[in-house]
Enzyme design. Structure first.
Site, PDB file in Angstrom:
ATOM      1  N   HIS A 276      -3.750  -6.889   6.190  1.00  0.00           N
ATOM      2  CA  HIS A 276      -3.029  -6.375   7.374  1.00  0.00           C
ATOM      3  C   HIS A 276      -3.582  -7.002   8.659  1.00  0.00           C
ATOM      4  O   HIS A 276      -3.717  -6.322   9.683  1.00  0.00           O
ATOM      5  CB  HIS A 276      -3.132  -4.848   7.468  1.00  0.00           C
ATOM      6  CG  HIS A 276      -2.316  -4.129   6.432  1.00  0.00           C
ATOM      7  ND1 HIS A 276      -0.965  -3.883   6.574  1.00  0.00           N
ATOM      8  CD2 HIS A 276      -2.645  -3.613   5.224  1.00  0.00           C
ATOM      9  CE1 HIS A 276      -0.509  -3.229   5.509  1.00  0.00           C
ATOM     10  NE2 HIS A 276      -1.512  -3.063   4.662  1.00  0.00           N
ATOM     11  N   ASP A 339      -6.713  -1.060   3.119  1.00  0.00           N
ATOM     12  CA  ASP A 339      -5.595  -0.824   2.200  1.00  0.00           C
ATOM     13  C   ASP A 339      -4.829  -2.119   1.901  1.00  0.00           C
ATOM     14  O   ASP A 339      -4.839  -3.053   2.695  1.00  0.00           O
ATOM     15  CB  ASP A 339      -4.630   0.204   2.807  1.00  0.00           C
ATOM     16  CG  ASP A 339      -4.083  -0.234   4.154  1.00  0.00           C
ATOM     17  OD1 ASP A 339      -4.852  -0.829   4.941  1.00  0.00           O
ATOM     18  OD2 ASP A 339      -2.895  -0.015   4.430  1.00  0.00           O
ATOM     19  N   GLU A 340      -4.195  -2.106   0.763  1.00  0.00           N
ATOM     20  CA  GLU A 340      -3.220  -3.143   0.386  1.00  0.00           C
ATOM     21  C   GLU A 340      -3.692  -4.577   0.684  1.00  0.00           C
ATOM     22  O   GLU A 340      -2.910  -5.391   1.160  1.00  0.00           O
ATOM     23  CB  GLU A 340      -1.888  -2.891   1.110  1.00  0.00           C
ATOM     24  CG  GLU A 340      -1.257  -1.568   0.737  1.00  0.00           C
ATOM     25  CD  GLU A 340       0.000  -1.274   1.541  1.00  0.00           C
ATOM     26  OE1 GLU A 340       1.001  -0.886   0.933  1.00  0.00           O
ATOM     27  OE2 GLU A 340      -0.016  -1.414   2.782  1.00  0.00           O
ATOM     28  N   SER A 341      -4.939  -4.862   0.355  1.00  0.00           N
ATOM     29  CA  SER A 341      -5.443  -6.228   0.572  1.00  0.00           C
ATOM     30  C   SER A 341      -5.112  -7.087  -0.646  1.00  0.00           C
ATOM     31  O   SER A 341      -6.012  -7.583  -1.337  1.00  0.00           O
ATOM     32  CB  SER A 341      -6.958  -6.193   0.810  1.00  0.00           C
ATOM     33  OG  SER A 341      -7.225  -6.042   2.160  1.00  0.00           O
ATOM     34  N   HIS A 342      -3.815  -7.253  -0.895  1.00  0.00           N
ATOM     35  CA  HIS A 342      -3.388  -7.906  -2.135  1.00  0.00           C
ATOM     36  C   HIS A 342      -3.706  -9.398  -2.156  1.00  0.00           C
ATOM     37  O   HIS A 342      -3.640 -10.030  -3.210  1.00  0.00           O
ATOM     38  CB  HIS A 342      -1.883  -7.695  -2.354  1.00  0.00           C
ATOM     39  CG  HIS A 342      -1.471  -6.254  -2.328  1.00  0.00           C
ATOM     40  ND1 HIS A 342      -2.227  -5.268  -2.927  1.00  0.00           N
ATOM     41  CD2 HIS A 342      -0.410  -5.630  -1.764  1.00  0.00           C
ATOM     42  CE1 HIS A 342      -1.628  -4.091  -2.731  1.00  0.00           C
ATOM     43  NE2 HIS A 342      -0.533  -4.284  -2.019  1.00  0.00           N
TER      44      HIS A 342
END
Ligand code: ACM
Length: 542
Positions: A276, A339-342
């Protein structure tokens, strides 16, 4: 002697007139019933005595002598009354009722050791309303309850006609959870200082004590960092949809923090990392592994950006950012997202989060991270914010971290109410007003106990919202339910009873000009009148 006799006859006569006037005043006002209140969040205990306290021009407001913090709260109450009635009540120092007229007495509860620090007691008798608390925060909450006893019109400038009747009885009240908050995403769309202040006003009314600001994301960087100025000049220059974005200067941020602090609300700053982060990656090429700045991004995808976790300059950047923001944040927390550190390898993610966590600690703050951070090296000094994936929350709790519960299926304010909602997203389903209310922070994740839970927070992500009206529509009325979950004991929370109370908040929301969602599940009605058709009963509580 004759003079003395004359004086005493005169005095007796005057007292007689006074008593007649007072008692005839009382007869004018019918009894009222405190148990019919629709207070949200529901207080711990309400015992009604079925009489009436009258607020009229003769009211005195008195506050314990020499107690500046309490005087400030007393002046706040006087300010609320002035705004609503046009009458400026003086705040006097003293610890006794006025000998003439009704008195609101504001006191420190020295005698009551059983009241928790942020609790309060409102003891309302016919001529004397006593508000006691051991802290100014507790007093502030008592004032918010009193505000709701004063009917919806108290929220409107000039809306309240004196006299106003308040039901007599005793309310003793305190919160169940220490952390009761909302998150506002100012990154996907930017919201200015007056808008954030309005949100703070709303949270304060419902005894919430935290506003988490999501200050950076792929679409925008929203807070001035002096040592990395391009973050805002470039990284803050757009938003979802390609609008012009914006950012808070340090002065703006301090203004928000001070405004919130005055209402006993702590600001939690969040800089989301290592994912993000496109706004930062577009502003400084050295934060990218290939050394090239990315393009600014105005879409709504997630999971495509990452800071380069093996470059030392990234940690210098993280340190500068956390230091500069911590310096102007009096609250104890710093949220580092996570979060969501894909696009970050799991091993790199853990290495990065461990270092970022140490940086947060080195600047004297407690780290909060979204639930994914449970994979990193956290312990009982950290806080994990649950939003999805129960097993991660349990893992966080097993490592000793406290949990903030923000289940996306219940507490995410950006999720649509129903398929026809003009705003909001649907990835977590649909969240009607009952879904937002019908959950409990402890039973949500198997294996969690109440001691593991710091509190609750309702995040409002801003992909689809651009104005205060939009914020209000998604916030109200769901935020009232979340406030009650954070404040009221589980045994006292039942949707069937809550929906009736909520229905009586329609006038209050209207009086504040709030653009709320009129859910068909709620029996919206005029605020209950305390005045007429009320059965006399000695029973306490609801
Ligand atoms: C989140 O909703 N990505 C925390």
């Amino acid at each position: 002697m004759i003079m003395d006799l004359r004086n005493s006859v005169l005095t007796t006569f005057l007292l007689g007139v006074l008593m007649l006037t007072t008692s005839s005043c009382k007869e004018t006002y019918p009894p009222t019933d405190m148990t019919r209140n629709s207070i949200i969040p529901k207080p711990q205990s309400v015992v009604a005595t079925n009489q009436t306290f009258v607020v009229d021009e003769g009211l005195s407001i008195r506050v314990e002598e020499g107690h500046e913090a309490f005087k400030k709260e007393a002046l706040r109450l006087a300010g609320i009354l002035k705004n609503a009635t046009g009458v400026g009540f003086e705040v006097e120092e003293g610890d006794k009722a006025a000998w003439f007229g009704n008195t609101i007495l504001i006191n420190q509860s020295k005698a009551d050791q059983n009241l928790p620090p942020s609790g309060y007691e409102l003891d309302i008798k016919e001529n004397l309303l006593t508000l006691t608390a051991s802290s100014s925060e507790g007093l502030f909450y008592g004032i918010q309850t009193l505000r709701q006893l004063l009917t919806a019109q108290v929220e409107q400038a000039g809306g309240l006609q004196l006299p106003v009747l308040i039901p007599t009885g005793t309310i003793r009240d305190w919160p169940q959870y220490e952390y009761r908050g909302m998150m506002l995403d100012v990154a996907r769309h930017f919201f200015d200082v007056p808008t954030v202040k309005r949100v703070i006003d709303y949270l304060a009314l419902y005894k919430m004590n935290t506003l988490h600001l999501h200050l950076s994301d792929d679409q925008g960087w929203r807070i001035e960092i002096e040592s990395w100025p391009n973050l805002t000049t470039h990284g803050g220059s757009t938003e979802v949809g390609g609008g012009e974005g914006g950012f808070f200067t340090k002065e703006d941020y301090k203004e928000i923090v001070a405004y919130a602090g005055d209402k006993h609300i702590t600001i939690v700053p969040e800089i989301d990392m290592p994912g993000h982060t496109n706004a930062a990656l577009a502003s400084y090429p050295e934060l990218n592994c290939d050394g090239k700045a990315t393009e600014l991004y105005a879409g709504t995808k997630v999971g495509f950006s990452t800071l380069c976790t093996d470059k030392e300059v990234v940690y210098e950047f993280v340190d500068d950012v956390i230091r500069e923001i911590s310096e102007i944040t009096p609250g104890p927390y710093f949220h580092i997202g996570g979060d969501e550190s894909h696009s970050t390898e799991q091993e790199d993610y853990e290495y990065f989060m461990n270092r970022a966590r140490e940086i947060v600690k080195s600047h004297g703050k407690t780290m909060i991270g979204w639930v994914e951070v449970a994979h990193a090296g956290i312990d009982e000094t950290d806080i994990v914010q649950f939003w999805a994936k129960e097993k991660n929350a349990l893992q966080g709790a097993k490592k000793g971290a406290k949990l903030i519960m923000s289940p996306s299926k219940h507490a995410y304010l950006d999720i649509k109410y129903n398929e026809d909602s003009p705003l909001g997203l649907t990835w977590a389903g649909l969240t009607e007003v009952d879904d937002a209310y019908n959950w409990d922070p402890v039973t949500l994740v198997e294996g969690i106990e109440k001691v593991d839970v710091l509190g609750v927070e309702a995040p409002l992500w801003a992909e689809t919202i651009e104005t205060l009206d939009d914020i209000e529509y998604l916030m109200f009325p769901r935020i009232l339910g979340i406030a009650e979950i954070g404040w009221t004991v589980r045994e006292d929370r039942r949707w069937d009873e809550y929906r009736v109370r909520l229905g009586q908040h329609r006038d209050r929301m209207k009086a504040m000009g709030i653009d709320f969602y009129e859910s068909p599940l709620v029996p919206w009605q005029e605020e209950a009148s305390f005045f007429m058709d009320i059965e006399m009963t000695d029973e306490g509580g609801e």
